[in-house]
Design a protein around this motif. Structure first.
Motif, short mmCIF file in Angstrom:
data_model
loop_
_atom_site.label_atom_id
_atom_site.label_comp_id
_atom_site.label_asym_id
_atom_site.label_seq_id
_atom_site.Cartn_x
_atom_site.Cartn_y
_atom_site.Cartn_z
N GLY A 85 41.41 39.10 31.85
CA GLY A 85 40.88 38.81 30.53
C GLY A 85 40.91 37.35 30.15
O GLY A 85 40.15 36.55 30.66
N ASP A 86 41.84 36.98 29.22
CA ASP A 86 41.85 35.65 28.61
C ASP A 86 41.83 34.51 29.62
O ASP A 86 41.17 33.50 29.40
CB ASP A 86 43.10 35.50 27.74
CG ASP A 86 43.06 36.41 26.52
OD1 ASP A 86 41.96 36.87 26.17
OD2 ASP A 86 44.12 36.69 25.95
N GLN A 87 42.55 34.67 30.72
CA GLN A 87 42.70 33.58 31.67
C GLN A 87 41.36 33.13 32.25
O GLN A 87 41.18 31.96 32.62
CB GLN A 87 43.64 34.01 32.81
CG GLN A 87 44.10 32.89 33.72
CD GLN A 87 45.14 32.02 33.07
OE1 GLN A 87 45.78 32.42 32.09
NE2 GLN A 87 45.34 30.81 33.58
N ASN A 89 38.20 34.09 30.74
CA ASN A 89 37.12 34.26 29.77
C ASN A 89 36.28 32.99 29.65
O ASN A 89 36.80 31.88 29.49
CB ASN A 89 37.70 34.62 28.40
CG ASN A 89 36.65 35.18 27.47
OD1 ASN A 89 35.81 35.98 27.87
ND2 ASN A 89 36.68 34.77 26.22
N ASP A 100 32.54 37.47 30.15
CA ASP A 100 32.88 37.88 28.78
C ASP A 100 33.90 39.00 28.91
O ASP A 100 33.56 40.11 29.32
CB ASP A 100 31.62 38.35 28.04
CG ASP A 100 31.93 38.83 26.63
OD1 ASP A 100 33.11 38.86 26.23
OD2 ASP A 100 30.97 39.19 25.91
N MET A 101 35.14 38.72 28.55
CA MET A 101 36.19 39.71 28.78
C MET A 101 36.00 40.97 27.95
O MET A 101 36.59 42.01 28.25
CB MET A 101 37.57 39.10 28.50
CG MET A 101 37.84 38.76 27.06
SD MET A 101 39.52 38.11 26.87
CE MET A 101 39.61 37.92 25.10
N HIS A 102 35.18 40.91 26.89
CA HIS A 102 34.96 42.08 26.05
C HIS A 102 33.76 42.93 26.52
O HIS A 102 33.57 44.04 26.04
CB HIS A 102 34.74 41.66 24.60
CG HIS A 102 35.90 40.91 24.03
ND1 HIS A 102 37.14 41.49 23.83
CD2 HIS A 102 36.02 39.61 23.63
CE1 HIS A 102 37.97 40.59 23.32
NE2 HIS A 102 37.32 39.45 23.19
N ARG A 148 38.52 43.14 30.43
CA ARG A 148 39.39 43.70 29.39
C ARG A 148 38.66 44.80 28.62
O ARG A 148 39.24 45.85 28.31
CB ARG A 148 39.85 42.61 28.43
CG ARG A 148 40.78 43.11 27.34
CD ARG A 148 41.12 42.05 26.32
NE ARG A 148 41.96 42.61 25.27
CZ ARG A 148 43.28 42.62 25.29
NH1 ARG A 148 43.91 42.08 26.31
NH2 ARG A 148 43.96 43.17 24.31
N ASN A 249 50.25 43.30 26.11
CA ASN A 249 49.21 42.27 26.10
C ASN A 249 49.77 40.90 26.44
O ASN A 249 49.19 40.15 27.24
CB ASN A 249 48.52 42.23 24.73
CG ASN A 249 47.61 43.42 24.50
OD1 ASN A 249 47.20 44.07 25.45
ND2 ASN A 249 47.33 43.72 23.26
N GLN A 253 48.95 38.63 29.91
CA GLN A 253 48.52 37.23 29.93
C GLN A 253 49.42 36.41 30.84
O GLN A 253 48.94 35.54 31.58
CB GLN A 253 48.53 36.65 28.51
CG GLN A 253 47.44 37.23 27.61
CD GLN A 253 47.39 36.55 26.25
OE1 GLN A 253 47.84 35.43 26.11
NE2 GLN A 253 46.87 37.23 25.26
N GLN A 256 48.49 37.17 34.49
CA GLN A 256 47.30 36.45 34.91
C GLN A 256 47.59 34.98 35.15
O GLN A 256 47.03 34.35 36.05
CB GLN A 256 46.20 36.62 33.85
CG GLN A 256 45.68 38.05 33.74
CD GLN A 256 44.68 38.23 32.63
OE1 GLN A 256 44.19 37.27 32.07
NE2 GLN A 256 44.40 39.47 32.29
#
Length: 272
Positions: A85-87, A89, A100-102, A148, A249, A253, A256
């Motif tokens: 995800g965030d890492q 995105n 796009d993680m979403h 994600r 969550n 993170q 990752q």
């Protein structure tokens, strides 16, 4: 994808060829073949497929291992899935699309890019269709990396790894293609007694494990200031741990981040 001529007078031979192609495709990746399909759902056909991105079907090497992308019309495999995800995105994927993680997307080692896959969470029966637009995961026991958004749709967000079934559907449309096909049915409401006081669960990251304690201590020094070395219960292995974190969550993170620092096999471990 090459086309085979159809000979009306030899239907048996044609059926044999189709069965052979399906078998070879199903055996082309890590994992075990999926069980026979029952109650399969209908996915709208792609009428304007995106072309395969140039260069993504060439053989490539990662960490000394070769991967050979190809069309796999019969790909239907059960194995382990992870999510990211965030890492990552906003970073470009192997197709050139921005991650796009979403969005409902995924990464796969050898399927055509972009392509569509049907992914089923074997623990709860949830099913999604995902757009495959990146390569990975490069861990031997995992067959697919989920965004994600895909992990949330499959109810896998609180787990670092879970068992899934992956079925290749074919080429992806020029845009999108991801959709939620089936959600797990909610259980009937029940009247429960007052809940007991529960101690909050902690989450740890196992960065790596070594047979040599000196090697484990050296890895802990690279992993970060909060890393610690713990001897495993079998007394023969030494685990490098990070944490704890109060929620999954935050721990994910951190996992990752460890992967980005070179610890590719870092995994989430629920603790007490």
């Amino acid at each position: 994808m090459s086309k085979s001529r159809f000979f009306p007078t030899r239907p048996v031979r044609l059926l044999g060829v189709i069965a052979l192609i399906s078998l070879l495709g199903a055996c082309a990746s890590v994992g075990r073949p999926g069980p026979p399909r029952t109650g399969a759902m209908t996915v709208a056909p792609v009428t304007d497929p995106a072309p395969i991105v140039s260069g993504t079907m060439r053989p490539y090497q990662i960490r000394g291992r070769w991967y050979r992308p190809e069309e796999q019309p019969g790909y239907d495999v059960v194995g382990q899935a992870s999510w990211y995800g965030d890492q990552f995105n906003g970073r470009p994927t192997a197709t050139g699309e921005r991650f796009d993680m979403h969005a409902l997307t995924a990464a796969h080692k050898t399927l055509p890019l972009p392509g569509l896959v049907e992914v089923t969470n074997m623990a709860n029966g949830r099913v999604v269709v995902l757009r495959v637009n990146d390569r990975g995961p490069f861990v031997d026991d995992r067959i697919i990396d989920l965004s994600r958004g895909a992990a949330e749709a499959l109810d896998m967000i609180n787990r670092g790894v879970g068992e899934v079934r992956v079925r290749y559907l074919g080429r992806a449309p020029r845009l999108g293609g991801g959709q939620v096909m089936q959600r797990a049915e909610a259980p009937p409401p029940v009247i429960a007694p007052p809940a007991p006081v529960v101690v909050a669960q902690a989450f740890w990251i196992q960065v790596a494990a070594y047979g040599d304690p000196d090697e484990a201590r050296a890895a802990a020094g690279r992993a970060g200031a909060t890393a610690r070395v713990q001897q495993a219960t079998n007394q023969r292995m030494f685990r490098v741990l990070l944490g704890p974190w109060p929620d999954a969550n935050a721990a994910e993170q951190a996992r990752q981040g460890a992967v980005a620092r070179g610890f590719r096999e870092a995994q989430l471990i629920p603790g007490g």
